[in-house]
Scaffold this active site. Structure first.
Site, mmCIF file in Angstrom:
data_model
loop_
_atom_site.group_PDB
_atom_site.id
_atom_site.type_symbol
_atom_site.label_atom_id
_atom_site.label_comp_id
_atom_site.label_asym_id
_atom_site.label_seq_id
_atom_site.Cartn_x
_atom_site.Cartn_y
_atom_site.Cartn_z
ATOM 1 N N GLU A 276 7.072 -6.279 4.896
ATOM 2 C CA GLU A 276 7.358 -6.767 3.541
ATOM 3 C C GLU A 276 7.601 -5.629 2.542
ATOM 4 O O GLU A 276 6.884 -5.477 1.551
ATOM 5 C CB GLU A 276 6.235 -7.688 3.065
ATOM 6 C CG GLU A 276 6.100 -8.925 3.952
ATOM 7 C CD GLU A 276 5.037 -9.900 3.495
ATOM 8 O OE1 GLU A 276 4.266 -9.574 2.565
ATOM 9 O OE2 GLU A 276 4.968 -11.001 4.075
ATOM 10 N N GLU A 395 6.240 -13.572 10.603
ATOM 11 C CA GLU A 395 5.106 -14.335 10.095
ATOM 12 C C GLU A 395 5.611 -15.710 9.675
ATOM 13 O O GLU A 395 6.688 -15.815 9.085
ATOM 14 C CB GLU A 395 4.456 -13.657 8.881
ATOM 15 C CG GLU A 395 3.812 -12.325 9.159
ATOM 16 C CD GLU A 395 3.194 -11.708 7.899
ATOM 17 O OE1 GLU A 395 3.017 -12.453 6.888
ATOM 18 O OE2 GLU A 395 2.902 -10.504 7.917
#
Length: 662
Positions: A276, A395
């Site tokens: 991220e 994820e």
């Protein structure tokens, strides 16, 4: 007559391989003969025997060792030259070479001085080596073999140590459990920030690196593919780039050490550059080239360490690991520039945000949630998969589904999300890795916290499951019970019947008209028993494929509430739930405008702003709610899953709060 019998060449195959063998053997034999030779000229004959998997389309290349050697005319292949390098390409009729088959072509050539046989050949770009050799599996096959995947979340990424965020030390038994449940890969997020030495070496702490290596080894021993990364480093120090120019030095140092440590590990180990990624103090448009620098640096330095890193699958994220189109486009530009066949893309997916955290009325898996899900997979497919770039959804889950926050997401609504997410991932061809920080698998008991949720996930790996408009049927605590309908979502299946404790309910207990399933008053009365508050019985709808759909039969009365006094730190509203469950809460000022945080919506965030406690009989209004509430009167509306509502007025005066039923 001169002859060269030469060797084996790796041919990339398109078939998936088991985790125990991420490379497939392939090869060929090349026989080059000079059939006739005269002053200044000769005839050459070439035979290529395929020793590996069948191929369709080939190019054979070699370099003439002496000056003056050249091809002047060819048959059975198209031949072109660049200097002394010659490339022969198949004709339309001999493109396919089955395993064990031989294809031949010939040519006339010229020479001067000498006419030696070429020393080596390449077929489809890979050098002949003289024997069958294992060749790297294509990235798409490695990624496909990783499906489905599981995250060892809040563990080696925890700050500062493995158990800091509540999970036990990772054990071989845990990883064995994960593999035995059908998972093929494990993502091991790792945060390195607290385990780095000083500049300029930024040496990785030997104890920490050894522990990471130990967990990787255990996972590989359990026949799992493994993906490791730099995880919370993204916001611990990497996000300060480029203002802090030392970031790139540290980033390079970390990945150089990791690449060297794992250089000889098998292809079942995959590297992900960073989790991220984001950068502070710059615009989105400025962030794209910064991420490109990190991703490109990562690929180049890993490849430079050689060994198995030369063809190891490397996974590159989008900005924020987000699947909006500009993020995908920017990463696509990186893939194009790198032109590396052993790369994969990664995005994360937690669903439509209001539904994922239960805010702004996002309590159901509705068309907005579905459109967000399908749009994400459509974009990922068009941007990457259709271009031959494999995708890992590194994820996925819903943000606030957690055993520590019961009721934030209603289970039936979550099950519908899981079912469609799994279907779209499977049909799109993306590999998925569920984020599990302990909310799904209890790592102390090695049991699923909610077996029904896991059953829906597992079914989605191979097929679709039927669902319904709800997994709850509410009945009055007393009085007449009437028939209750549910709408079935068949998802390509057929309805097989209703069951309780493994026994089919009589056909007289329900009717099916199209997709409307209606339970009769008699059946509901029997199932409700003494009609105690709460769940009286659980039945399940079974379908021709997938897992069963649970249905709770619940007795409830209208919830009631009492007056209270509290503070802005926390105020508890005494509540008799009477068998019902809280769905959401609205808050408005006297003029009807939204009160409290998220002032663009009257609906507040479950658990963050309000929290029920069914055992204590309270709903707590939290400090985060009052932090953005003006002094004066606020009307609260509590929505319950039965459809019931209660209205409650609070008056805030400074830090004092009073409340009473409206």
């Amino acid at each position: 007559m001169a002859t060269l019998a030469a060797a084996v060449i790796g041919l990339l195959t398109g078939t998936a391989v088991p985790a125990t063998s991420a490379q497939a053997a392939a090869g060929c034999r090349v026989s080059y003969t000079v059939g006739a030779q005269w002053p200044g000229g000769f005839t050459g004959n070439v035979a290529v025997t395929n020793l590996g998997a069948a191929i369709n389309g080939w190019q054979l290349a070699w370099t003439f060792p002496a000056a003056g050697q050249a091809v002047t005319q060819a048959w059975g292949a198209g031949v072109v030259a660049s200097g002394s390098t010659v490339t022969a390409t198949n004709a339309s009729w001999n493109a396919a070479i089955a395993t064990g088959a031989t294809v031949s072509f010939g040519f006339n050539g010229v020479w001067s001085g000498s006419n030696p046989v070429p020393a080596s050949f390449t077929l489809n770009g890979v050098a002949c080596t003289g024997g069958t050799t294992p060749q790297p599996t294509p990235a798409k096959d490695v990624v496909a073999a990783m499906q489905p995947g599981w995250n060892l979340g809040n563990t080696l990424d925890a700050i500062p140590a493995e158990t800091s965020w509540g999970n036990p030390l990772t054990s071989r038994e845990l990883l064995h459990k994960v593999r035995s449940e059908g998972y093929r890969s494990v993502r091991i997020p790792v945060t390195w920030a607290d385990h780095l030495g000083a500049a300029p070496a930024h040496t990785l702490d030997a104890t920490w690196l050894a522990r990471v290596k130990q967990v990787v080894d255990m996972a590989l021993d359990e026949d799992l593919y493994v993906m490791i990364n730099l995880h919370h480093d993204s916001w611990r120090w990497i996000n300060t780039y480029p203002a802090d120019a030392a970031v790139l030095d540290r980033y390079t140092a970390v990945w150089t050490q990791l690449s060297s440590t794992f250089r000889d590990y098998p292809a079942e180990l995959v590297f992900e550059s960073i989790n991220e990624p984001d950068f502070t103090g710059v615009t989105d448009e400025q962030k794209y080239p910064l991420l490109n620098t990190l991703n490109t640096t990562f690929v180049q330095l890993v490849r430079a360490t050689g060994g198995n890193n030369s063809t190891r699958v490397l996974v590159l994220p989008t900005l924020w690991t987000n699947a909006d189109q500009p993020r995908l486009d920017a990463l696509n530009a990186t893939f194009t520039a790198l032109n590396d066949p052993y790369l994969a893309a990664t995005v994360h997916f937690y669903g439509w945000w209001p539904f994922s955290v239960n805010i702004a009325g996002g309590v159901r898996y509705n068309e907005e949630v579905r459109a967000d899900l399908n749009g994400t997979f459509d974009r990922v497919k068009a941007s990457f998969i259709d271009r031959g770039i494999p995708v890992i959804v590194g994820e996925w889950a819903l943000l606030n589904w957690d055993h520590n926050r019961p009721g934030v997401i209603e289970r039936g609504e979550f099950l519908k999300f899981i079912e469609e997410f799994s279907h779209r991932a499977r049909t799109t061809g993306a590999t998925t890795m569920v984020w599990d920080a302990g909310q799904f698998l209890n790592r102390s008991t090695l049991t699923w916290r909610d077996q029904v949720v896991f059953d829906m996930m597992k079914a989605g790996w191979t097929t679709r499951s039927g669902t319904a408009s709800s997994d709850q049927i509410y009945l009055p605590k007393s009085g007449t019970i009437t028939a209750k309908p549910l709408t079935l979502h068949l998802n390509g299946t057929t309805f097989q019947g209703l069951y309780r404790n493994g026994t089919a309910l009589p056909a007289a207990d329900y009717t099916l008209s199209g997709t409307t399933l209606t339970l009769t008053p008699a059946a509901l009365t029997r199932l409700a028993g003494n009609r105690a508050y709460g769940v009286n019985a659980t039945i399940e709808a079974r379908f021709s494929a997938g897992t069963a759909w649970p249905i709770s039969i619940i007795s409830a009365d209208q919830p009631t509430q009492e007056a209270t006094t509290g503070t802005t730190t926390a105020t508890t509203v005494p509540t008799r739930f009477n068998g019902d469950q809280l769905q959401t809460m609205e808050a408005v000022y006297a003029d009807g405008s939204p009160a409290g945080p998220a002032d663009w919506s009257t609906f507040k965030q479950f658990w963050e702003h309000f929290q029920p406690d069914y055992a204590a009989g309270t709903i707590t209004l939290k400090e985060a709610f009052f932090a953005e509430v003006d002094d004066g009167t606020v009307t609260l509306t509590f929505h319950f899953w039965s459809g019931a509502r209660t209205t409650y007025k609070i008056i805030k005066t400074g830090s004092t709060v009073t409340g009473s039923p409206a």
